[in-house]
Design a protein around this motif. Structure first.
Motif, PDB file in Angstrom:
ATOM      1  N   THR A 117     -17.206  -1.327   0.888  1.00 28.80           N
ATOM      2  CA  THR A 117     -16.757  -0.255  -0.002  1.00 28.80           C
ATOM      3  C   THR A 117     -16.641  -0.761  -1.434  1.00 28.80           C
ATOM      4  OG1 THR A 117     -15.489   0.541   1.879  1.00 28.80           O
ATOM      5  CG2 THR A 117     -15.092   1.618  -0.204  1.00 28.80           C
ATOM      6  N   VAL A 118     -16.084  -1.977  -1.580  1.00 29.98           N
ATOM      7  CA  VAL A 118     -15.978  -2.558  -2.924  1.00 29.98           C
ATOM      8  C   VAL A 118     -17.351  -2.613  -3.583  1.00 29.98           C
ATOM      9  CG1 VAL A 118     -15.580  -4.705  -4.197  1.00 29.98           C
ATOM     10  CG2 VAL A 118     -13.905  -3.942  -2.540  1.00 29.98           C
ATOM     11  N   LEU A 137      -7.794   5.385  -1.153  1.00 36.48           N
ATOM     12  CA  LEU A 137      -7.946   5.728  -2.571  1.00 36.48           C
ATOM     13  C   LEU A 137      -7.189   4.747  -3.460  1.00 36.48           C
ATOM     14  CD1 LEU A 137      -7.886   9.620  -2.662  1.00 36.48           C
ATOM     15  CD2 LEU A 137      -9.695   8.108  -3.431  1.00 36.48           C
ATOM     16  N   SER A 138      -6.001   4.335  -3.000  1.00 33.16           N
ATOM     17  CA  SER A 138      -5.247   3.387  -3.825  1.00 33.16           C
ATOM     18  C   SER A 138      -5.964   2.038  -3.854  1.00 33.16           C
ATOM     19  CB  SER A 138      -3.815   3.248  -3.305  1.00 33.16           C
ATOM     20  OG  SER A 138      -3.612   2.002  -2.708  1.00 33.16           O
ATOM     21  N   LYS A 169      -9.629  -2.752  -7.233  1.00 34.29           N
ATOM     22  CA  LYS A 169     -10.628  -3.529  -6.482  1.00 34.29           C
ATOM     23  C   LYS A 169     -10.149  -4.947  -6.169  1.00 34.29           C
ATOM     24  CE  LYS A 169     -14.937  -1.146  -7.237  1.00 34.29           C
ATOM     25  NZ  LYS A 169     -16.378  -1.278  -7.405  1.00 34.29           N
ATOM     26  N   SER A 202     -19.364   4.220   3.549  1.00 34.40           N
ATOM     27  CA  SER A 202     -18.456   3.094   3.759  1.00 34.40           C
ATOM     28  C   SER A 202     -17.010   3.553   3.584  1.00 34.40           C
ATOM     29  CB  SER A 202     -18.790   1.958   2.800  1.00 34.40           C
ATOM     30  OG  SER A 202     -18.677   2.383   1.470  1.00 34.40           O
ATOM     31  N   ILE A 235     -15.362   9.103  -7.848  1.00 36.37           N
ATOM     32  CA  ILE A 235     -15.987   7.927  -7.259  1.00 36.37           C
ATOM     33  C   ILE A 235     -17.159   8.356  -6.381  1.00 36.37           C
ATOM     34  CG2 ILE A 235     -14.009   6.354  -7.264  1.00 36.37           C
ATOM     35  CD1 ILE A 235     -13.646   7.219  -4.288  1.00 36.37           C
ATOM     36  N   ASP A 236     -18.178   7.526  -6.364  1.00 36.63           N
ATOM     37  CA  ASP A 236     -19.369   7.844  -5.584  1.00 36.63           C
ATOM     38  C   ASP A 236     -20.204   6.574  -5.453  1.00 36.63           C
ATOM     39  OD1 ASP A 236     -21.273   9.167  -4.196  1.00 36.63           O
ATOM     40  OD2 ASP A 236     -21.519  10.797  -5.629  1.00 36.63           O
ATOM     41  N   VAL A 237     -21.312   6.660  -4.714  1.00 39.54           N
ATOM     42  CA  VAL A 237     -22.209   5.509  -4.624  1.00 39.54           C
ATOM     43  C   VAL A 237     -23.155   5.457  -5.814  1.00 39.54           C
ATOM     44  CG1 VAL A 237     -22.109   5.142  -2.148  1.00 39.54           C
ATOM     45  CG2 VAL A 237     -23.642   6.883  -3.048  1.00 39.54           C
ATOM     46  N   MET A 254      -8.277  -4.941  -3.075  1.00 44.73           N
ATOM     47  CA  MET A 254      -9.180  -4.686  -1.954  1.00 44.73           C
ATOM     48  C   MET A 254      -9.860  -5.991  -1.520  1.00 44.73           C
ATOM     49  SD  MET A 254     -11.346  -1.331  -2.079  1.00 44.73           S
ATOM     50  CE  MET A 254     -12.415  -0.718  -0.798  1.00 44.73           C
ATOM     51  N   LEU A 309       0.848  -1.190   0.000  1.00 40.26           N
ATOM     52  CA  LEU A 309       0.000   0.000   0.000  1.00 40.26           C
ATOM     53  C   LEU A 309       0.891   1.250   0.000  1.00 40.26           C
ATOM     54  CD1 LEU A 309      -2.667  -1.203   2.566  1.00 40.26           C
ATOM     55  CD2 LEU A 309      -2.972  -0.899   0.120  1.00 40.26           C
ATOM     56  N   PRO A 310       0.390   2.365  -0.551  1.00 38.58           N
ATOM     57  CA  PRO A 310       1.253   3.553  -0.669  1.00 38.58           C
ATOM     58  C   PRO A 310       1.731   4.069   0.681  1.00 38.58           C
ATOM     59  CG  PRO A 310      -1.039   4.080  -1.162  1.00 38.58           C
ATOM     60  CD  PRO A 310      -0.950   2.588  -1.079  1.00 38.58           C
ATOM     61  N   GLY A 311       3.013   4.368   0.759  1.00 38.40           N
ATOM     62  CA  GLY A 311       3.586   4.944   1.977  1.00 38.40           C
ATOM     63  C   GLY A 311       3.985   3.913   3.008  1.00 38.40           C
ATOM     64  N   LEU A 312       3.709   2.627   2.752  1.00 35.85           N
ATOM     65  CA  LEU A 312       4.043   1.589   3.726  1.00 35.85           C
ATOM     66  C   LEU A 312       5.171   0.698   3.193  1.00 35.85           C
ATOM     67  CD1 LEU A 312       0.471   0.524   4.862  1.00 35.85           C
ATOM     68  CD2 LEU A 312       1.977   2.206   5.885  1.00 35.85           C
ATOM     69  N   TRP A 314     -11.256  16.137  -3.974  1.00 32.49           N
ATOM     70  CA  TRP A 314     -11.707  16.316  -2.580  1.00 32.49           C
ATOM     71  C   TRP A 314     -11.133  17.598  -1.972  1.00 32.49           C
ATOM     72  CZ3 TRP A 314     -10.860  10.702  -0.353  1.00 32.49           C
ATOM     73  CH2 TRP A 314     -11.830   9.853  -0.882  1.00 32.49           C
ATOM     74  N   ILE A 359     -19.691   9.305   0.791  1.00 35.71           N
ATOM     75  CA  ILE A 359     -19.706   7.848   0.731  1.00 35.71           C
ATOM     76  C   ILE A 359     -19.420   7.307   2.126  1.00 35.71           C
ATOM     77  CG2 ILE A 359     -18.877   5.857  -0.556  1.00 35.71           C
ATOM     78  CD1 ILE A 359     -17.613   7.947  -2.507  1.00 35.71           C
ATOM     79  N   ILE A 383      -8.585  11.811  -7.526  1.00 37.00           N
ATOM     80  CA  ILE A 383      -9.756  12.051  -6.685  1.00 37.00           C
ATOM     81  C   ILE A 383      -9.409  12.831  -5.419  1.00 37.00           C
ATOM     82  CG2 ILE A 383     -11.542  10.852  -5.345  1.00 37.00           C
ATOM     83  CD1 ILE A 383     -11.121   8.610  -7.647  1.00 37.00           C
ATOM     84  N   ALA A 384      -8.200  12.605  -4.902  1.00 37.49           N
ATOM     85  CA  ALA A 384      -7.773  13.338  -3.709  1.00 37.49           C
ATOM     86  C   ALA A 384      -7.730  14.843  -3.992  1.00 37.49           C
ATOM     87  CB  ALA A 384      -6.405  12.847  -3.245  1.00 37.49           C
ATOM     88  N   GLU A 410     -20.004  -0.860  -2.842  1.00 31.19           N
ATOM     89  CA  GLU A 410     -20.732   0.404  -2.911  1.00 31.19           C
ATOM     90  C   GLU A 410     -20.175   1.383  -3.946  1.00 31.19           C
ATOM     91  OE1 GLU A 410     -22.118   1.493   1.167  1.00 31.19           O
ATOM     92  OE2 GLU A 410     -21.622   3.501   0.482  1.00 31.19           O
ATOM     93  N   ILE A 411     -18.852   1.387  -4.088  1.00 33.65           N
ATOM     94  CA  ILE A 411     -18.176   2.408  -4.898  1.00 33.65           C
ATOM     95  C   ILE A 411     -18.417   2.215  -6.388  1.00 33.65           C
ATOM     96  CG2 ILE A 411     -15.881   3.135  -5.666  1.00 33.65           C
ATOM     97  CD1 ILE A 411     -16.458   4.287  -3.038  1.00 33.65           C
ATOM     98  N   LYS A 428      -6.296   8.198   3.896  1.00 31.31           N
ATOM     99  CA  LYS A 428      -7.020   8.594   2.691  1.00 31.31           C
ATOM    100  C   LYS A 428      -6.284   8.094   1.456  1.00 31.31           C
ATOM    101  CE  LYS A 428      -7.445  12.931   1.371  1.00 31.31           C
ATOM    102  NZ  LYS A 428      -7.675  14.382   1.557  1.00 31.31           N
ATOM    103  N   ARG A 429      -4.963   8.252   1.499  1.00 35.98           N
ATOM    104  CA  ARG A 429      -4.136   7.828   0.361  1.00 35.98           C
ATOM    105  C   ARG A 429      -4.253   6.317   0.147  1.00 35.98           C
ATOM    106  NH1 ARG A 429       2.096   8.610   0.584  1.00 35.98           N
ATOM    107  NH2 ARG A 429       2.570   7.866  -1.506  1.00 35.98           N
ATOM    108  N   ILE A 430      -4.208   5.564   1.261  1.00 30.25           N
ATOM    109  CA  ILE A 430      -4.295   4.108   1.173  1.00 30.25           C
ATOM    110  C   ILE A 430      -5.673   3.690   0.665  1.00 30.25           C
ATOM    111  CG2 ILE A 430      -4.437   2.025   2.608  1.00 30.25           C
ATOM    112  CD1 ILE A 430      -2.121   3.241   4.273  1.00 30.25           C
TER     113      ILE A 430
END
Lengths: 196, 196
Positions: A48-49, B29-30, B35, B5, A61-63, B38, A16-19, A90, B3, A86-87, A51-52, B25-27
């Motif tokens: 989330t999977v 979104l990625s 999917k 969830s 992205i939205d519901v 995820m 995951l990003p940043g990890l 936001w 959203i 998307i960030a 719903e998105i 948030k970054r994680i």
């Protein structure tokens, strides 16, 4: 450690990003020590999977598809703000000053990462401008080399359509001290100075 | 962002160690943009929840209870290494020099965080030493104030049993430059110097 699922979990988290491997191990261990949290996270991921949805108009992205922003009659459909991801959308929404619509690119052009106009959500901007009779396009790509290159590419693409184009102002951020601002920004802020 | 969830997912991720709202948030979104990843993460979490057991002897985690280390006949059951948490156990295992058993405390004593001997896996060390006729206890708590305090507490607890107790050596780490070592470590290393 001979636990396959845990090893795989750490490996997946570390991507995951940043990890990295160390922080992923820490996160996995904290999850194990709190099974409720682990179950909750897992079900939230599933939820989330399910719903998105990705908006077919702007790639937000939205519901719902189209997204709430594209469907909102109160927003100004004649102004289009092009953002990288998307960030960024936001972030602009949080500022509560923009009432137009968006176009999410999904990244920037990059030869190294193999991101071509085809792999980004770029080519249909032209159609959007024509079909939705857009009056102004705000190119709000990031102020990085890649962001600016992508912005220039889009500007070139839209030039024949004769639509009004603008970009975000460059300069000193509010609250910043000149002493800590990089030379490039300072030079640009001096050059673009406006009347007091 | 409307959203639910996703908002909850970000909130849950942001509570994981080392993460905050921005990185969460970054994680998130990625994850949304991939999917498959995820779904994989979610199923791995479920799998790990189902698979992980906490060893009733040493509080290590494993797919079996008691854990593989406690059940391993080839390991020296007369030596017990007391560590703060599972990550420390893994670190010692990775060094491949220790062939005894472990005792995982699950943290350090801390008045501020309300961690008492009762809330940690401390009080049954005495039983373990007696029942399993442990010959030596290696107190391998971290070299921090909390770790050392906890170590001293355990040493006091085990003193009446007359078991041999040791701690990890303090000094200069391999590859370190004296110039960059803190004064305390340097002073200790001088004091504890041994024959060349």
């Amino acid at each position: 450690m001979q636990i396959n699922s845990l090893e795989q979990l750490i490996k997946t988290i570390s991507k995951l990003p940043g990890l990295g491997p160390k922080s992923a191990k820490r996160i996995a261990l904290s999850l194990i020590q709190n099974k409720d949290e682990m179950v909750k996270l897992s079900s939230l991921l599933d939820q989330t999977v399910a719903e998105i949805k990705i908006c077919k108009i702007c790639a937000n992205i939205d519901v719902s598809n189209p997204c709430a922003i594209c469907m909102d009659d109160k927003r100004d459909g004649s102004v289009l703000c092009v953002v990288e991801n998307i960030a960024d959308l936001w972030a602009i929404e949080k500022s509560k000053t923009y009432k137009g619509t968006y176009h999410v690119l999904g990244g920037t052009l990059s030869a190294i990462e193999g991101k071509t106009p085809q792999s980004l959500n770029i080519n249909n901007i032209q159609d959007r401008v024509t079909v939705h009779s857009i009056q102004e396009v705000i190119i709000a790509t990031n102020s990085t080399l890649e962001g600016q290159t992508t912005g220039h590419y889009i500007a070139k693409l839209l030039e024949p359509l004769g639509v009004k184009m603008s970009r975000l102002a460059s300069g000193i951020p509010i609250g910043a001290e000149l002493d800590y601002i990089d030379d490039g920004t300072l030079a640009l802020a001096l050059k673009l100075r406006h009347k007091f």
